[in-house]
Write a protein that holds these residues in place. Structure first.
Motif, PDB file in Angstrom:
ATOM      1  N   PHE A  89       5.094  82.302 -13.099  1.00 51.86           N
ATOM      2  CA  PHE A  89       6.459  81.906 -13.406  1.00 51.86           C
ATOM      3  C   PHE A  89       6.619  80.397 -13.356  1.00 51.86           C
ATOM      4  CE2 PHE A  89      10.509  80.458 -11.601  1.00 51.86           C
ATOM      5  CZ  PHE A  89      11.323  80.712 -12.696  1.00 51.86           C
ATOM      6  N   LEU A  90       6.049  79.760 -12.318  1.00 50.27           N
ATOM      7  CA  LEU A  90       6.234  78.317 -12.174  1.00 50.27           C
ATOM      8  C   LEU A  90       5.585  77.560 -13.325  1.00 50.27           C
ATOM      9  CD1 LEU A  90       5.797  77.750  -8.325  1.00 50.27           C
ATOM     10  CD2 LEU A  90       7.907  77.954  -9.660  1.00 50.27           C
ATOM     11  N   GLY A  91       4.446  78.046 -13.798  1.00 53.60           N
ATOM     12  CA  GLY A  91       3.816  77.417 -14.951  1.00 53.60           C
ATOM     13  C   GLY A  91       4.680  77.549 -16.190  1.00 53.60           C
ATOM     14  N   PHE A  92       5.273  78.731 -16.371  1.00 54.35           N
ATOM     15  CA  PHE A  92       6.168  78.960 -17.502  1.00 54.35           C
ATOM     16  C   PHE A  92       7.419  78.108 -17.372  1.00 54.35           C
ATOM     17  CE2 PHE A  92       9.865  81.404 -19.137  1.00 54.35           C
ATOM     18  CZ  PHE A  92       9.562  81.333 -20.499  1.00 54.35           C
ATOM     19  N   ALA A  93       7.985  78.052 -16.166  1.00 54.75           N
ATOM     20  CA  ALA A  93       9.204  77.283 -15.940  1.00 54.75           C
ATOM     21  C   ALA A  93       8.971  75.802 -16.223  1.00 54.75           C
ATOM     22  CB  ALA A  93       9.685  77.466 -14.499  1.00 54.75           C
ATOM     23  N   GLU A  94       7.815  75.275 -15.833  1.00 52.15           N
ATOM     24  CA  GLU A  94       7.526  73.864 -16.084  1.00 52.15           C
ATOM     25  C   GLU A  94       7.462  73.594 -17.583  1.00 52.15           C
ATOM     26  OE1 GLU A  94       4.320  70.343 -15.001  1.00 52.15           O
ATOM     27  OE2 GLU A  94       4.293  72.250 -13.903  1.00 52.15           O
ATOM     28  N   THR A  95       6.875  74.526 -18.329  1.00 49.44           N
ATOM     29  CA  THR A  95       6.805  74.362 -19.783  1.00 49.44           C
ATOM     30  C   THR A  95       8.202  74.294 -20.393  1.00 49.44           C
ATOM     31  OG1 THR A  95       4.687  75.526 -19.929  1.00 49.44           O
ATOM     32  CG2 THR A  95       6.004  75.400 -21.944  1.00 49.44           C
ATOM     33  N   VAL A  96       9.087  75.195 -19.965  1.00 47.59           N
ATOM     34  CA  VAL A  96      10.456  75.217 -20.481  1.00 47.59           C
ATOM     35  C   VAL A  96      11.183  73.929 -20.110  1.00 47.59           C
ATOM     36  CG1 VAL A  96      12.690  76.394 -20.406  1.00 47.59           C
ATOM     37  CG2 VAL A  96      10.577  77.735 -20.400  1.00 47.59           C
ATOM     38  N   MET A  97      11.018  73.475 -18.875  1.00 50.20           N
ATOM     39  CA  MET A  97      11.669  72.239 -18.443  1.00 50.20           C
ATOM     40  C   MET A  97      11.190  71.042 -19.260  1.00 50.20           C
ATOM     41  SD  MET A  97      12.076  72.459 -14.277  1.00 50.20           S
ATOM     42  CE  MET A  97      10.483  73.158 -13.888  1.00 50.20           C
ATOM     43  N   ARG A  98       9.890  70.968 -19.492  1.00 45.30           N
ATOM     44  CA  ARG A  98       9.350  69.845 -20.254  1.00 45.30           C
ATOM     45  C   ARG A  98       9.890  69.850 -21.686  1.00 45.30           C
ATOM     46  NH1 ARG A  98       4.942  67.133 -18.341  1.00 45.30           N
ATOM     47  NH2 ARG A  98       4.212  66.786 -20.469  1.00 45.30           N
ATOM     48  N   ALA A 143      16.778  69.650 -16.510  1.00 49.05           N
ATOM     49  CA  ALA A 143      15.640  70.417 -16.005  1.00 49.05           C
ATOM     50  C   ALA A 143      16.101  71.629 -15.203  1.00 49.05           C
ATOM     51  CB  ALA A 143      14.743  69.528 -15.150  1.00 49.05           C
ATOM     52  N   LEU A 144      17.181  71.460 -14.416  1.00 52.50           N
ATOM     53  CA  LEU A 144      17.689  72.572 -13.619  1.00 52.50           C
ATOM     54  C   LEU A 144      18.211  73.686 -14.537  1.00 52.50           C
ATOM     55  CD1 LEU A 144      17.994  73.236 -10.599  1.00 52.50           C
ATOM     56  CD2 LEU A 144      20.362  72.461 -10.761  1.00 52.50           C
ATOM     57  N   GLY A 145      18.892  73.302 -15.604  1.00 57.52           N
ATOM     58  CA  GLY A 145      19.355  74.294 -16.569  1.00 57.52           C
ATOM     59  C   GLY A 145      18.193  75.010 -17.234  1.00 57.52           C
ATOM     60  N   ALA A 146      17.124  74.262 -17.513  1.00 57.39           N
ATOM     61  CA  ALA A 146      15.937  74.851 -18.124  1.00 57.39           C
ATOM     62  C   ALA A 146      15.250  75.802 -17.148  1.00 57.39           C
ATOM     63  CB  ALA A 146      14.968  73.750 -18.537  1.00 57.39           C
ATOM     64  N   PHE A 147      15.282  75.476 -15.849  1.00 61.31           N
ATOM     65  CA  PHE A 147      14.705  76.347 -14.831  1.00 61.31           C
ATOM     66  C   PHE A 147      15.445  77.687 -14.810  1.00 61.31           C
ATOM     67  CE2 PHE A 147      14.214  77.882 -10.434  1.00 61.31           C
ATOM     68  CZ  PHE A 147      12.838  77.799 -10.290  1.00 61.31           C
ATOM     69  N   ASN A 148      16.772  77.627 -14.903  1.00 63.22           N
ATOM     70  CA  ASN A 148      17.581  78.838 -14.956  1.00 63.22           C
ATOM     71  C   ASN A 148      17.278  79.627 -16.234  1.00 63.22           C
ATOM     72  OD1 ASN A 148      19.806  80.550 -13.995  1.00 63.22           O
ATOM     73  ND2 ASN A 148      20.890  79.793 -15.802  1.00 63.22           N
TER      74      ASN A 148
END
Length: 259
Positions: free
Chosen positions: A94-103, A75-80
């Motif tokens: 951004f946080l909404g987009f970041a959560e999508t990428v992490m998931r 998840a941390l790598g996905a956040f980056n």
């Protein structure tokens, strides 16, 4: 009732303003990082590790230990990764987009690790389209449901904001409606009926919208209540008539108002 709906989808005006300001400052930070500020990137990722852990724990439905669980590293790598890919033109935070990428990355990881023991993996439902691309009907269905849910929330928020602006033309604050709301259901139903009568009469609504006042004298000719009842419930009746007359399907549904 209206205030409950208002708080549920909008929250307090102050918090909305703070949220917009916070989102704006995040975009500035992301832009600086994307411009090559490595120190800011490291600090930003460090600051948001609790957020990453929270999203990961929620996704995995269990506590995630950042020091031990591989899911956190994924998840941390996905956040980056999200920092690199984000653009404000996407029209989302951004946080909404970041959560999508992490998931997405966590789904890929868990599939690879086969940690859904005793369950049928989503990949079992993969199908090929006419161009030999893999499609998963379950994921497509979930994506559509998520989109419709988000769309519904945004429409509700927009509807309530518009209704609030409309009320202000009559010097009525949204919060006043909680005090104006009748305590008994039969009284509310009676006022709903009067509000609908008002909204369905073009002449009465014209008077209401142009003079910004309840046409009590004319309304008394159509309803079987006292003048005192209309005067005491003036704000509530105006609000109900505006809901009936305006483009507010969600508010009508919430109040169990039916055409």
């Amino acid at each position: 009732m209206l205030l409950v709906l208002f708080k549920r989808f909008l929250g307090k005006k102050e918090s909305q303003g703070q949220s917009e300001s916070y989102a704006s400052s995040l975009e500035v930070t992301i832009h600086q990082i994307q411009s090559g500020d490595l120190r800011l990137r490291n600090q930003f990722i460090s600051d948001y590790q609790p957020y990453v852990a929270k999203v990961t724990s929620r996704f995995c439905k269990r506590y995630i230990d950042p020091a031990r669980d591989d899911e956190f590293s994924i998840a941390l790598g996905a956040f980056n990764e999200a920092i690199n890919q984000y653009s404000s033109v996407m029209g989302r935070s951004f946080l909404g987009f970041a959560e999508t990428v992490m998931r997405r990355r966590l789904i890929d990881f868990l599939r690879k690790e086969q940690r859904f023991k005793g369950q049928i993996p989503y990949s079992s439902f993969d199908q090929e389209d006419d161009e030999d691309n893999l499609l998963n009907p379950i994921e497509v269905h979930q994506a559509i449901e998520a989109y419709e849910k988000q769309k519904g929330l945004e429409e509700r928020r927009s509807e309530i904001m518009d209704f609030t602006r409309c009320l202000s033309d009559f010097d009525i604050d949204f919060s006043e409606l909680t005090e104006a709301s009748p305590k008994h259901d039969d009284s509310r139903q009676m006022l709903f009926g009067i509000g609908r009568t008002l909204a369905q009469d073009a002449e009465l609504m014209r008077t209401l919208l142009t003079k910004r006042q309840l046409p009590i004298k004319e309304l008394l000719e159509q309803v079987q209540v006292s003048r005192k009842t209309l005067e005491r419930n003036r704000k509530y009746l105006i609000a109900i008539a505006l809901i009936y007359n305006g483009p507010y399907p969600y508010l009508r549904d919430y109040l169990h108002i039916r055409e």
